[in-house]
Motif scaffolding. Sequence first.
Motif, short mmCIF file in Angstrom:
data_model
loop_
_atom_site.label_atom_id
_atom_site.label_comp_id
_atom_site.label_asym_id
_atom_site.label_seq_id
_atom_site.Cartn_x
_atom_site.Cartn_y
_atom_site.Cartn_z
N ILE A 1 20.52 -2.48 -29.59
CA ILE A 1 20.75 -3.67 -30.41
C ILE A 1 20.40 -3.35 -31.86
N ASP A 2 21.27 -3.73 -32.79
CA ASP A 2 21.02 -3.52 -34.20
C ASP A 2 19.88 -4.44 -34.67
N LYS A 3 18.86 -3.86 -35.28
CA LYS A 3 17.68 -4.63 -35.69
C LYS A 3 18.04 -5.71 -36.70
N ASP A 4 18.91 -5.39 -37.66
CA ASP A 4 19.27 -6.36 -38.69
C ASP A 4 20.02 -7.55 -38.09
N GLU A 5 20.93 -7.26 -37.16
CA GLU A 5 21.67 -8.34 -36.51
C GLU A 5 20.73 -9.21 -35.68
N LEU A 6 19.80 -8.56 -34.97
CA LEU A 6 18.83 -9.31 -34.18
C LEU A 6 17.97 -10.19 -35.08
N HIS A 7 17.54 -9.64 -36.21
CA HIS A 7 16.73 -10.41 -37.14
C HIS A 7 17.51 -11.62 -37.66
N ALA A 8 18.79 -11.42 -37.98
CA ALA A 8 19.61 -12.53 -38.46
C ALA A 8 19.74 -13.61 -37.39
N ALA A 9 19.93 -13.19 -36.14
CA ALA A 9 20.06 -14.15 -35.04
C ALA A 9 18.76 -14.94 -34.84
N LEU A 10 17.64 -14.23 -34.85
CA LEU A 10 16.34 -14.89 -34.66
C LEU A 10 16.06 -15.87 -35.79
N THR A 11 16.40 -15.49 -37.01
CA THR A 11 16.17 -16.37 -38.15
C THR A 11 16.96 -17.67 -38.01
N ARG A 12 18.24 -17.53 -37.58
CA ARG A 12 19.07 -18.74 -37.43
C ARG A 12 18.59 -19.59 -36.25
#
Length: 555
Positions: free
Chosen positions: A55-66
């Motif tokens: 899993i891409d860390k940046d994409e995961l971070h964006a998902a968690l933030t939203r």
Amino acid sequence: MNIWNIQSKESLKKATPGEIRNILLGNRGIVSDKDREEFLHPTNPIDIAVSQTGIDKDELHAALTRIKKAVEKKESIVVYCDYDADGVTSGSVLWEALYTLGAHVMPYIPHRVEEGYGLSVKGIDTVRDSYHPALLITIDHGITGAEQVAYAKSLGMDVIVCDHHVKPSVVPKAITVHTTTLCAAGIAWFVARELLKKSHMDALVDLLPLAAIGTVADMMPLVGVNRSLVTYGMKEMTRTKRPGFVCLVEEAGLDKTAIKSTDISHILAPRLNAAGRIEHAIDALRLLCTKDAVRASDLARKLGSINKERQQLTIDTTVHALEMVEDAKTTDGPIILAAHESYNQGIIGLVAGKLVERYWKPSIVVSIGESVSKASARSIPGFNIIEALRQCQDELLEVGGHPMAAGFTLETNKIPAFTQKFSAIAREQLGSAQPQRSILVDTILPLSSVTDSVWTMVDSLAPFGIGNPEPVFVSRAVRTTDIRVIGQNQKHLKGFVRSGESGPSFPMVAFGFAGQKEMFESPGEVDIAYTIDMNTWNSHTSLQLKIRDIKPHDD
């Protein structure tokens, strides 16, 4: 006749459990001390780095933030999942994680026949009218739904796509949590981990059994991160008090403290799948998530009943499909295809799998509709069926899946053109020779080396599945005795295997071998391929050999 692909051809005269284990690990590509340690003692999923999941860390971070924003602002969230076991378990994990955080969240599963697989305009409209979500999270689908995601966004929804299917050339313009390393339930659990690990660790751990079920059900390779998820998930199964899981296991007649990966794949997952195949998968999700023991018991019984109906429907449809392809004399071609108006869309994938078992060729079963037809495809090793189908993109409306299993829709009048094109692709890739079935055998082992200690060693390599098959051994020049037919449908054999006149003797069972009873009763010596099992009957436990294949002994 099956080919025995024996990986280690050295005939072990008298092998110790440690020597046999080294062979088994080597056959699985586990050679270094580090790899051996990780395989034998998998890391707790709680401690696995995100980078190991793909899993891409940046994409995961964006998902968690939203997601956290939606939770904090009490926005309406919909978890839109698939209707198979992986979809149901992944949807349950995400919904429950968000609900635990106090989110205003609802699950949504499309109806297989009325809405079809994945995101659809009809499903999105239903979600909008029912829940008015500010955030739509797809799980186990969405990566091929660029147009549908754009439609949802045009209605004012933010979209997060969580999926593990192979990416197409055009991907949705949305936050995407994607990896092919995990199944959807695995992705959902790691998203849940990041949301819950600091505040709700008990709830997070209790979601592990659901991640394990989805991983096994979706036939993920049980190595690396997946092995960790299933190992710890199955440990948690013995402790969990989750009413739905407890009742599901009880209805299936299993012991919660001794569940094997094969129990998940052959007994539990089919019950979860059955709801979406015959009626509606939301009942499977309700079963997994309910806190009410009475409701859980009722739902478990309902899924058990639906599964029985699914089993009979699969048998009837398989018989019809076999008769159809035999009558049409199409079994000599590179593929097997059966199509009929009466086929239930919910079980055509299962029937395609039965055709593969019978003919050992890529098989497609089509539920013919008036203008649009639905199809499921299953493959054999060495033929990537999703890539082959994508070469037929011009003939199809939708397609998705994996190298070994896929689904697609097409206009009914294009079935002949598609069949011709797909057959040509299969013929080119597979050649003119009939593909040969093979049994992967680990090593040749004398029966005298089969001991309780060897079984304990073999059991330590579990859970078994794709990527880590249950060890198969071959013993040569043995004799089978006291053979009798067993089973409700008289399809199986039971008896004993003996090595020489004074050698060790073991009980054996041969599932599906009643048609070869004469071979087992032959007075001569035979070679057998088998797995080792510990069987318990009437409180008595003993070693038992499960026969995978049998051949006349050839000096």
